[in-house]
Every structure is written in structure tokens, then in C-alpha cells.
Enzyme design. Structure first.
Site, PDB file in Angstrom:
ATOM      1  N   GLU A 196       0.824  -1.200   0.000  1.00 12.24           N
ATOM      2  CA  GLU A 196       0.000   0.000   0.000  1.00 12.24           C
ATOM      3  C   GLU A 196       0.863   1.256   0.000  1.00 12.24           C
ATOM      4  O   GLU A 196       0.626   2.206  -0.757  1.00 12.24           O
ATOM      5  CB  GLU A 196      -0.917   0.026   1.225  1.00 12.24           C
ATOM      6  CG  GLU A 196      -2.132  -0.849   1.139  1.00 12.24           C
ATOM      7  CD  GLU A 196      -3.078  -0.602   2.306  1.00 12.24           C
ATOM      8  OE1 GLU A 196      -3.046   0.510   2.890  1.00 12.24           O
ATOM      9  OE2 GLU A 196      -3.861  -1.511   2.642  1.00 12.24           O
ATOM     10  N   SER A 261       4.575 -20.234  -2.244  1.00 12.46           N
ATOM     11  CA  SER A 261       4.471 -21.693  -2.148  1.00 12.46           C
ATOM     12  C   SER A 261       3.844 -22.264  -3.411  1.00 12.46           C
ATOM     13  O   SER A 261       3.261 -21.547  -4.213  1.00 12.46           O
ATOM     14  CB  SER A 261       3.593 -22.119  -0.951  1.00 12.46           C
ATOM     15  OG  SER A 261       4.021 -21.532   0.244  1.00 12.46           O
ATOM     16  N   ASP A 333      -5.783  -9.691   1.303  1.00 13.82           N
ATOM     17  CA  ASP A 333      -5.484  -8.306   1.695  1.00 13.82           C
ATOM     18  C   ASP A 333      -5.887  -8.150   3.155  1.00 13.82           C
ATOM     19  O   ASP A 333      -6.976  -7.682   3.480  1.00 13.82           O
ATOM     20  CB  ASP A 333      -6.250  -7.321   0.805  1.00 13.82           C
ATOM     21  CG  ASP A 333      -5.819  -5.884   1.057  1.00 13.82           C
ATOM     22  OD1 ASP A 333      -4.940  -5.666   1.906  1.00 13.82           O
ATOM     23  OD2 ASP A 333      -6.383  -4.979   0.414  1.00 13.82           O
ATOM     24  N   ASP A 336      -4.371  -2.978   6.314  1.00 16.20           N
ATOM     25  CA  ASP A 336      -4.641  -1.653   5.764  1.00 16.20           C
ATOM     26  C   ASP A 336      -3.860  -0.621   6.572  1.00 16.20           C
ATOM     27  O   ASP A 336      -3.772  -0.721   7.803  1.00 16.20           O
ATOM     28  CB  ASP A 336      -6.128  -1.289   5.826  1.00 16.20           C
ATOM     29  CG  ASP A 336      -6.915  -1.789   4.619  1.00 16.20           C
ATOM     30  OD1 ASP A 336      -6.282  -2.211   3.629  1.00 16.20           O
ATOM     31  OD2 ASP A 336      -8.153  -1.759   4.676  1.00 16.20           O
TER      32      ASP A 336
END
Length: 835
Positions: A196, A261, A333, A336
Site C-alpha cells: 500500500e 508456495s 489483503d 490496511d
């Protein structure tokens, strides 16, 4: 006179040599005392039953007992036997107490971990577990402490050689320590906050479409980038300097070096023997000892064998008698960054939708070896902790009068991830595993699971629920005082992406995109792979039926899809120009290189020069493309991104504009940049490896660096404790060997598989596994690196639950029995008193 001086110098040299040999001998004598005895018996007051630990030929412990508490006690005991220093270091990372040992160089790491409050969160999480989970965590901790007490009372060389160089005191292990290690590992497996901040920094320098070029999202997910500068009043070009890389001991990961992975499974209908197959290989930063430790547990539910992390009481990847499972980073995600606006009248308060609110604050004292203690202020907002500079690069994109705070799913204290991990290793079917996956919280992972009849892939972890009108959609930092940017709790885990028994009979994940759902059900805008999945799908679908051997072959595949995709683009106007060039000229070297690359199939063999030429070429090319636009931030893109280069050379949305150097009067073409980059790469390689291209080898540059996290850079000691090997593979091969991208060894392999396993339910006892180094963390042990050579060759060791197999090649049997403070058994020294 001269002869006298010579004689005295000779005597001084002889004396110095003798003293050095004596010091080395003493060091060896002291260090060897911490080598664990695998063939001993002890009476331990805290032992919850009789425990037998059979060490197979590679020192993998097979732990047998009459109850699960005793088995977990045994697991704690063997983790401490082999990896006590590693466990102590992991705990110090989570506690923010590294500087007590390492001085000023780790203060910023300690500050970050205390700011995030990881250890206190772990304590509260441990308190919130069920009584059954608490009992299992305590049984494991008792086993660790039993060995720590043995070390103290029997003078077992302080438990590890490193304790002779640093503080030897070891506090008792607690259940909270195991959860803290798990949460710190969770930080290592995500780079969303850093991503971000990087995207915001780029948006302050570039047009939105150019940001989409250099930080490309998975194909099909392109969404207009919000205006960061406009929404938060951040001056453009504010971010000028590239931040320093995080300390190697820090769990904070730079962009592109979080977890990765591969895992894939085939249904019985796609298996030659008519039973499911599964393969898994997690990718992490290489270290010595490696992060994984193999173990076999005989639980009441049955035997289970696979990979553990020292400090965590569970088989995290492996198989039991009915189920096999592997993990990949899901790239959820899960973080933040919120930009919080300070009260101009009182900087101890910040703005919320309801008005100004005080920070939750406290001070923490960091003890520093060789320096005065340092007191650091810690602040929390309603979203999470205020991020101390320079972490996550947040300070560089935070406007004056504001601070940056971090929201992360790992901060929750009702986290049941350890309960899920303990349950999965006892599961009897795929359905049971998927049910347990729904209580798993963080770090988010994809679990690929198989039993004899069924295969499935499911994303595990709590996904933040964001509103559709969220300002930044989690792609760049958001205004913390705007209510629509707040998380609205978490998504229903039953809706996590996944598939069970798909029509094609194969499930596979290489950190690639797992859902096409639009925001806010999107899971992520950024994924960990767009290249390996191409190769995996091709190999898995190229044959109708698979075997154990075909899965091993796929797991060790070294064909680079990026090379196959990019070479026809960047070399298409260079291959057949036929320009005459004299011997020993740059033009001649370019001809040789291009002719070889035209015939190359993309295999990243350690014995070939083509992989080295290709990798150096695309690295030099990306550098030339971005340096004029990004300035110092170009260092953040030292490792080439195939999607970016493909966008430029296909001129997607005008991306060919990157080829023109803004500061020059002429207009450079992409062909110009490709030719100049190739010449630059060949010059660089000639200076390092000589003028003869056919004498270069990829393996000489792509050396795997299994570096000791503390002693690896110490002269002489580094030579002793580090493990270096020439390796095949590359950034985008299934057998991944991610390059460093910068510094004096830019092509070194620093991030690769640390565990590989392949399971065949047609004959489960033929299943195989391997780790990147060995079982022991003790440099004098033959098990410190006895798996490393097999790992490099793509070979494996047996993965059998049959006790006879372990006993047949046993290097020792340890017996732990409950009892008083009398003597040990079978020649052991005095038995320790209880903790």
C-alpha cells in the site's frame, strides 16, 4: 641483532598459533557439550507419561506415548534439543527483546514489535483458548522446559553454541510463546501494508496508468487507482528516497519477499494407481538452520508426520493415516494503513467520525546491550497501532500533522488458528479439515488437502469486510477519520474461495489468483504469482494420469515461463539482424548470446549460461526502463517483474512510454533499450565471470544462501555456520529460487522451498519429504546440513508412519519417564527437578 629479532618473532608466531589452537579446542570442547544425546533415558517429574523418541537416520523424531499430552511434551522436548537457540530467538523477536543481545542494530525491530504489541496480544489470545487447547499448549511448553532444565542441571553446554556468545539465561517456555511465534510468522507472510505504501509513493510521482504498469495487478483485475495526493492533501514528489531494507531479524517483509508456495493435488480419476496424490512446498527466506523441522507424532487419533516450526506444537504440513495437506500463502489483503489526522490543538488526540479521540498510549523501555536503555512511546488508534518510522515505508507517504496506523487481522485476540492447526493433524477426512479451516484466523493460507477419494483447495483466514464505497479499496492508505473506510467486521469464512473435487480432477495453487469476485469480495488485488501457475497448469494437464514420480518431477521443474514469454518480445528485433561483429567485441558477444538464447528452452539449469544471460538482461532492462521515472525508488524494483516488462513490450495502455528516457533529447525505442540492456548485462557478467560466455554457469551466480541469522555475517564464523550451494531454478520456476536482485550478489538464491512433500494414497508409506538444511540447529551436528545436498538435487527421504522403518535406521532412542528427582536411566546423569 636481526637474527635475534627473527627468533623472537618466530616464537611469538608459534605462541600465537598455539593460543589460537587452544582457543579453538576450548571452543570446540564447550560447543560439543551442547550436542544432544539421542540415545539416553531420563526421569522427569513433569512428564505426563512414558515417552519413546526414535530418531531415524536423518534424526527425525518419531514420538510414541500412551496419551496426546505426553506426545506433545515429547515434541516440545525434541524441538528444544535441536533448535533451542532458534526458539529463543523467535520468542525474542515477538517480545521485542533482541537488543538485549545485539545492541543498537536491532532497536528498530524491537520498537516495531512493541508498537504492534505482538507478545501481549499473544498472551491474551492464549488466555482465550479452550481448556483443551490450553492443556495441549501447556504439555508442549512443559516438554520444552524439561529440556531447558536438563541443560541447566547437567551442564549440557548451555543448550546451543550460540549461548556461549550471548546471554545464556533462558526463561521457561509458556503457551503464549507458541502463539507469539505463530503471530510473528504471520507478519513474515504478508506484505500488504508495504505494498500500500509503495503504491502510494508511486502515485505521488507517476500518472495512474504508469503506476498500473510498474505495479501490475493480476490480469482481469485492473481498477482505476484512487487519487492519493488529492484525497489526503499529500504533496506530489514528497516521497524522494527509497527506504532501507528491513533488518534480517525483523518479521516485516519488503514487497515481493513475503511467503510463497506451491501445492497441488489430483483426484483418484487423475491418478494412475487410482488414489489421490498431493504435493506441497512452501517458500520462505533461506536460513541455517532452516525454518522447518520434521517430526512424527503417534496421537490417539493415529500417526501424523510432516513439517513443524520449532515453538509451535503442531504438524503444519504433512499427512496422517487418512489425510494429507499442504499450505500456500493466500495473499489475502489482510492489512490496511490508515492515515490518522492529529488534533491541531492537541497532538495526543486524533480525528474520528465522532470527533477527536485520545490515543491509547504507554511507554516501553528497550534494554540495549552496550548502550543506555531507550524509552519509546507507543500509541494505538481505533484501527490499530501507530507505525513507528521507518517501518512499512509509511512515514514517507504520511503528510504533516498526521500519523499512520496499521490494521491487521493478526491483532485479534479471539484467534483460533492454533486450535485449527492442532485439529487438522487429527482429521480423518477432507470434510473434517475444511470444517476446521473455518475457525482458522491468521495468517491467511490456502490449504490443499486430499484423502484417498477427495481433493480440495480452500482459502483459510478471516477476510476483512470493506464497504463497496471504501475510498482506497485497500490498495493505498485510507483516511482514518472517514467512516466508510472502516472494516465492518469479517467475511463469513464459508464464503472463502475454494473448490472441492473439481471437474478436471486437479486443484493447484502457486499463490495465483483464486477468485474473480469483484471488490469487496475480491480477496485481494495483489497476488503472489502470475507465472508459475502457467507452467503448473500445463504440466498437470499434459498427462491424463499422474504418479508419485510425475508429481516429484513437477515440483522440481525448472522451466521459466517468464523466459519463454519475454524473450520473443524483447529479442524479436535483435535475433536476426545479422550485424557483422569482430571477435572480442561487444557486438560479437551480443551475437553469441542471442544465438544461444534463440535455441534455449527456458530451463534454468545450474550448469548452463543461458539462464544467467537472460536474468542479467531483464534485470538490466528493467533498471533502464524505470530509473528516469522513479529515481531513488527504482531500487525497490531491482528484481524484474515479467508482467511489467510484458506490458511495456506489448505497449499495453501506452506502456511503451517507459522506453523513452525523459531527460534525453532523442526518443529511445524499446528495441534501443533492449540492445543497450543486453550489452550492459554482458559487460557486467564479463567483469564477474570472464570473457568467455560458454564458461559462465547459472549455478555459480545462483548460489543458495542458507545464512545463520545472527552469525552469518561474522568473519570466519560465517564460513562455518552458513550453508552455500549452487542451485537451479529462478524467480518464476516451480522449483523457485528467488534472486536477491541487488548488491554484490544480485543473482543469489535467497527465497526458496524450505520443505517439500509428495504423498501418494495408493501407497502412503512410499510418500517422501525433505527440508532445506537438516534437523539440528547445532553446527557441529552431522544433521545440521545432511538434508541440504538432497534438497539441492531434488531428492527426498522416506515419509513412513511404520515404526519399523524408523527403528530400522535409528541413530538413537530417547526414553522419558515420569518420576522423582532420582538419577537418570540408562547412563543418563541426574534427573532434573520440576520447573
Amino acid at each position: 641483532m636481526t637474527r635475534t629479532i627473527f627468533n623472537w618473532l618466530l616464537r611469538a608466531l608459534a605462541l600465537a598459533t598455539l593460543l589460537a589452537l587452544a582457543a579453538a579446542g576450548l571452543a570446540y570442547y564447550l560447543a560439543s557439550h551442547s550436542l544432544p544425546d539421542y540415545d539416553a533415558s531420563y526421569r522427569l517429574d513433569d512428564a505426563p507419561g512414558e515417552i519413546e523418541i526414535v530418531r531415524d537416520n536423518y534424526a527425525v523424531p518419531h514420538i510414541f506415548a500412551d496419551n496426546d499430552a505426553a506426545v506433545l511434551f515429547g515434541l516440545g522436548f525434541v524441538h528444544a534439543q535441536d533448535r533451542l537457540w532458534q526458539m529463543a530467538l523467535s520468542r525474542r523477536v515477538a517480545q521485542g527483546r533482541l537488543s538485549e543481545l545485539f545492541g543498537e542494530r536491532t532497536v528498530e525491530v524491537d520498537h516495531l514489535m512493541r508498537a504492534l504489541d505482538i507478545y501481549d496480544i499473544a498472551r491474551r489470545t492464549a488466555d482465550a483458548q479452550t481448556d483443551e487447547v490450553k492443556a495441549q499448549l501447556q504439555a508442549y511448553a512443559d516438554g520444552v522446559n524439561a529440556y531447558i532444565d536438563l541443560v541447566r542441571r547437567d551442564a549440557l553446554g548451555r543448550g546451543a553454541p550460540e549461548f556461549f556468545l550471548f546471554e545464556p539465561e533462558i526463561a521457561p517456555w509458556t503457551p503464549a510463546d507458541s502463539i507469539a511465534v505463530m503471530k510473528a510468522m504471520g507478519l513474515r507472510l504478508t506484505d500488504k501494508a508495504a505494498k500500500e505504501a509503495l503504491r502510494a509513493a508511486l502515485s505521488l510521482r507517476l500518472e495512474p496508468e504508469r503506476v498500473a504498469d510498474i505495479l501490475p495487478e493480476a490480469p482481469g483485475a485492473v481498477v482505476a487507482l484512487p487519487d492519493y495526493a488529492g484525497s489526503l492533501s499529500v504533496p506530489r514528489w514528497q516521497s524522494a528516497a527509497a527506504p532501507a531494507e528491513p533488518n534480517p531479524l525483523s518479521p516485516e517483509r519488503p514487497v515481493g519477499l513475503a511467503g510463497a508456495s506451491n501445492a497441488f493435488a489430483a483426484m483418484p480419476g487423475r491418478a494412475a494407481a487410482g488414489a489421490s496424490l498431493l504435493a506441497t512446498d512452501p517458500h520462505l527466506g533461506l536460513s541455517a538452520p532452516g525454518p522447518m523441522y520434521l517430526a512424527r507424532l503417534e496421537l490417539q487419533a493415529g500417526g501424523v508426520i510432516g513439517a513443524t516450526i520449532p515453538g509451535i506444537p503442531s504438524i503444519l504440513m504433512g499427512r496422517n493415516e487418512n489425510v494429507a495437506w499442504g499450505l500456500t500463502s493466500s495473499y489475502l489483503d489482510d492489512q490496511d494503513i490508515y492515515i490518522e489526522r492529529l488534533d491541531p490543538e492537541n497532538p495526543d488526540r486524533y480525528e474520528t467520525p465522532e470527533g477527536m479521540r485520545p490515543f491509547r498510549t504507554r511507554e516501553s523501555v528497550i534494554q540495549i546491550d552496550g548502550a543506555p536503555p531507550r524509552t519509546v512511546p507507543l500509541r494505538w488508534t481505533r484501527h490499530g497501532p501507530v507505525i513507528p518510522a521507518p517501518h512499512f515505508s509509511a512515514a514517507q507517504i504520511t503528510p504533516r500533522g498526521h500519523v499512520a496506523a496499521l490494521a491487521w487481522t493478526g491483532f485479534e485476540t479471539d484467534d483460533r488458528s492454533i486450535e485449527a492447526a492442532l485439529g487438522i493433524m487429527r482429521a480423518g477426512s477432507v470434510d473434517e479439515v475444511l470444517e476446521l479451516a473455518e475457525i482458522y484466523h491468521a495468517p491467511s493460507q490456502n490449504i490443499v488437502v486430499a484423502d484417498a477419494e477427495t481433493v480440495a483447495l480452500r482459502a483459510m483466514g478471516r477476510a476483512p469486510r470493506r464497504l463497496p464505497e471504501h475510498d482506497s479499496q485497500g490498495r493505498i492508505p485510507a483516511a482514518g477519520w472517514v467512516a466508510r473506510n472502516d472494516w465492518q467486521g469479517y467475511m463469513d469464512p464459508a464464503d472463502n474461495p475454494g473448490a472441492t473435487n473439481p471437474e478436471g480432477g486437479i486443484v493447484v495453487n502457486t499463490n495465483n489468483r483464486t477468485t474473480d469476485a469483484p471488490f469487496p469480495a475480491h480477496w485481494s488485488f495483489d497476488w503472489g504469482d502470475t507465472q508459475r501457475i502457467q507452467r503448473a497448469e500445463r504440466l498437470l494437464n499434459s498427462r491424463e494420469f499422474h504418479t508419485l514420480d510425475s508429481f516429484i518431477e513437477i515440483q522440481n521443474d525448472t522451466i521459466s515461463p517468464a523466459a519463454r514469454n519475454l524473450l520473443p518480445l524483447i529479442a524479436r528485433n535483435l535475433w536476426y539482424q545479422g550485424e557483422p561483429a569482430a571477435q572480442n567485441t561487444v557486438g560479437r558477444q551480443r551475437q553469441i548470446a542471442l544465438e544461444a538464447l534463440a535455441k534455449w528452452n527456458g530451463e534454468m539449469s545450474q550448469h548452463s549460461f543461458e539462464p544467467l544471460v537472460f536474468t542479467a538482461w531483464v534485470r538490466a532492462l528493467q533498471r533502464r526502463l524505470v530509473i528516469d521515472e522513479l529515481g531513488p525508488l527504482a531500487d525497490r524494483f531491482a528484481r524484474p517483474d515479467p508482467l511489467f516488462l510484458e506490458r511495456v513490450y506489448r505497449d499495453v495502455d501506452g506502456a511503451a512510454a517507459w522506453c523513452d528516457i525523459r531527460q534525453s533529447d532523442t526518443v529511445e525505442t524499446c528495441q534501443d533499450m533492449a540492445r543497450l540492456a543486453l550489452d550492459s548485462a554482458l559487460l557486467e557478467l564479463s567483469e564477474s565471470y570472464g570473457d568467455r560466455i560458454d564458461s559462465w554457469r547459472w549455478g555459480a551466480a545462483h548460489t543458495a544462501e542458507h545464512k545463520h541469522e545472527v552469525l552469518g555475517d561474522v568473519p570466519l564464523l560465517g564460513w562455518l555456520v552458513n550453508i552455500r550451494q549452487e542451485t537451479p531454478g529462478g524467480d518464476t520456476t516451480l522449483r523457485r529460487g528467488q534472486t536477491r536482485g541487488r548488491g554484490p550478489t544480485p543473482y543469489a538464491n535467497v527465497h526458496a522451498s524450505v520443505f517439500r512433500a509428495v504423498v501418494d494414497f495408493a501407497d502412503p508409506e512410499s510418500s517422501v519429504f525433505i527440508t532445506s538444511t537438516g534437523q539440528s540447529g547445532h553446527v557441529l551436528s552431522r544433521h545440521y546440513d545432511d538434508q541440504a545436498l538432497l534438497w539441492r538435487r531434488g531428492e527426498y527421504i522416506s515419509m513412513a508412519l511404520d515404526p519399523a522403518v524408523a527403528r530400522g535406521g535409528a541413530v538413537g532412542i530417547t526414553r522419558l519417564r515420569p518420576g522423582g528427582a532420582g538419577g537418570g536411566l540408562g547412563g543418563a546423569g541426574p534427573s532434573p527437578a520440576p520447573q
